[in-house]
Design an enzyme around this catalytic site. Structure first.
Site, short mmCIF file in Angstrom:
data_model
loop_
_atom_site.label_atom_id
_atom_site.label_comp_id
_atom_site.label_asym_id
_atom_site.label_seq_id
_atom_site.Cartn_x
_atom_site.Cartn_y
_atom_site.Cartn_z
N HIS A 261 -4.48 -9.05 3.83
CA HIS A 261 -5.92 -8.98 4.03
C HIS A 261 -6.32 -9.83 5.24
CE1 HIS A 261 -6.80 -7.91 -0.46
NE2 HIS A 261 -6.49 -6.86 0.27
N TYR B 234 -9.98 -10.70 -6.68
CA TYR B 234 -8.97 -10.95 -7.71
C TYR B 234 -9.24 -12.22 -8.50
CZ TYR B 234 -6.66 -7.13 -5.41
OH TYR B 234 -6.40 -5.89 -4.88
N ARG C 152 -0.73 -2.23 -6.81
CA ARG C 152 -1.03 -3.29 -5.84
C ARG C 152 -2.04 -4.29 -6.43
NH1 ARG C 152 -1.37 -4.59 -0.20
NH2 ARG C 152 -3.50 -4.97 0.55
N HIS D 297 -2.39 2.21 -5.85
CA HIS D 297 -3.21 1.04 -5.59
C HIS D 297 -3.43 0.21 -6.85
CE1 HIS D 297 -4.79 -0.29 -1.80
NE2 HIS D 297 -5.87 -0.79 -2.38
N LYS E 110 -2.76 -2.08 7.62
CA LYS E 110 -4.01 -1.63 8.22
C LYS E 110 -4.23 -2.32 9.57
CE LYS E 110 -6.71 -0.26 4.16
NZ LYS E 110 -7.96 -0.51 3.40
N ARG F 240 0.85 -1.18 0.00
CA ARG F 240 0.00 0.00 0.00
C ARG F 240 0.90 1.24 0.00
NH1 ARG F 240 -2.25 -3.42 4.10
NH2 ARG F 240 -4.36 -4.16 3.58
#
Length: 308
Positions: free
Chosen positions: A274, A283, A251, A248, A180, A149
């Site tokens: 994630h 994806y 990414r 992004h 995150k 990120r």
């Protein structure tokens, strides 16, 4: 009062009492023309439309390909019309009140093709300022080669330290980042990214040897996310890509290309950091989209005409 009279009276109310702009009134008129057409086709007066009629017409619009957002806007216009009829004492309830548009499908993230990603990574943009070109090349390699990120990229330091949010370890070929939810993870970096980062570090002292940040601006301060967005956009346009690239997107490209090559969704989840596999599953849709395009382009029977 017939349908035309009701619509005209409602629009007059909107124009005179609420003083709506002509463009807004035209949009309301379009919505009510659709409502009138549906009602006429069903043989039902506007004042006798029920909730079941509205739901059926929503299904018809959705089946015809109208987007959830478009249907939501139409329903908003109808809902306001019947709310006014209720205030005027012409209907006992609003048939649109509890009707919602179909949920809009979540758009797929945009990803570069492999050739486009390589084209961007190998492009040299700043012949007069080698340090700037080396820095931007290293950023591209880490964003695309490690799926970072942009906040993780800006948080990288040259080496580990007590205050470091993240750091690069070239000996172990890893980037240690703070993602995150303040979750740390280690991401492998490939040979191309290692070479690019080494080339940047060799020139990095020209702008700020004292700052621990890996990526620095002209004044020796840590590079911001906004600056990286601007640099990527500029680099992608100079490289001849048709779509301006943002961090992004690289990414997304990383995740899509790894999944296409490996088919390992769990591994992609770990690499991206994630917390939920459902976030990564988008994806698989990108992967299928890629395969479908390849099939359409290559298979001799992919584009058969109907009836042949």
């Amino acid at each position: 009062m017939d349908a035309d009279g009701l619509v005209d009276r409602y629009l007059t109310y909107q124009r005179v009492e609420r003083r709506l702009a002509d463009r807004t009134l035209a949009l309301y008129h379009e919505d009510l023309v659709k409502l009138r057409a549906f009602a006429e086709a069903a043989g039902v007066p506007l004042l006798q439309v029920h909730n079941a009629h509205i739901r059926r017409w929503v299904a018809q619009m959705h089946g015809a390909g109208r987007s959830g957002r478009g249907i939501a806007l139409i329903l908003s216009g109808w809902r306001g019309f019947y709310a006014w009829l209720g205030r005027e004492g012409m209907v006992g309830s609003n048939p649109v009140q509890d009707v919602r548009a179909p949920r809009a499908g979540k758009p797929l993230p945009k990803a570069l093709g492999v050739d486009e990603a390589v084209q961007l990574a190998e492009f040299s943009a700043e012949a007069d300022e080698p340090w700037l070109d080396a820095r931007d090349a290293a950023m591209v390699e880490l964003l695309y080669g490690a799926g970072l990120r942009v906040a993780e990229l800006t948080g990288l330091d040259v080496r580990a330290g007590p205050q470091a949010r993240g750091w690069i370890d070239l000996d172990a070929a890893e980037a240690h980042v703070l993602g995150k939810g303040s979750k740390r993870r280690s991401v492998p970096i490939g040979a191309q990214a290692q070479r690019a980062v080494k080339a940047w570090i060799a020139l990095r002292g020209e702008v700020g040897a004292l700052n621990p940040a890996l990526f620095l601006g002209r004044h020796g301060t840590r590079l911001t996310s906004q600056s990286i967005w601007q640099r990527l956009r500029r680099r992608s346009l100079l490289a001849g890509l048709t779509t301006p690239v943002h961090p992004h997107m690289l990414r997304h490209s990383f995740a899509s290309h790894v999944l296409q090559s490996s088919g390992d969704l769990r591994a992609v989840q770990e690499l991206l950091g994630h917390a939920n596999i459902a976030t990564t599953q988008v994806y698989t849709r990108l992967d299928f989209q890629h395969l479908a395009k390849a099939y359409d382009a290559a298979h001799p029977r992919a584009r058969r005409k109907a009836g042949t």
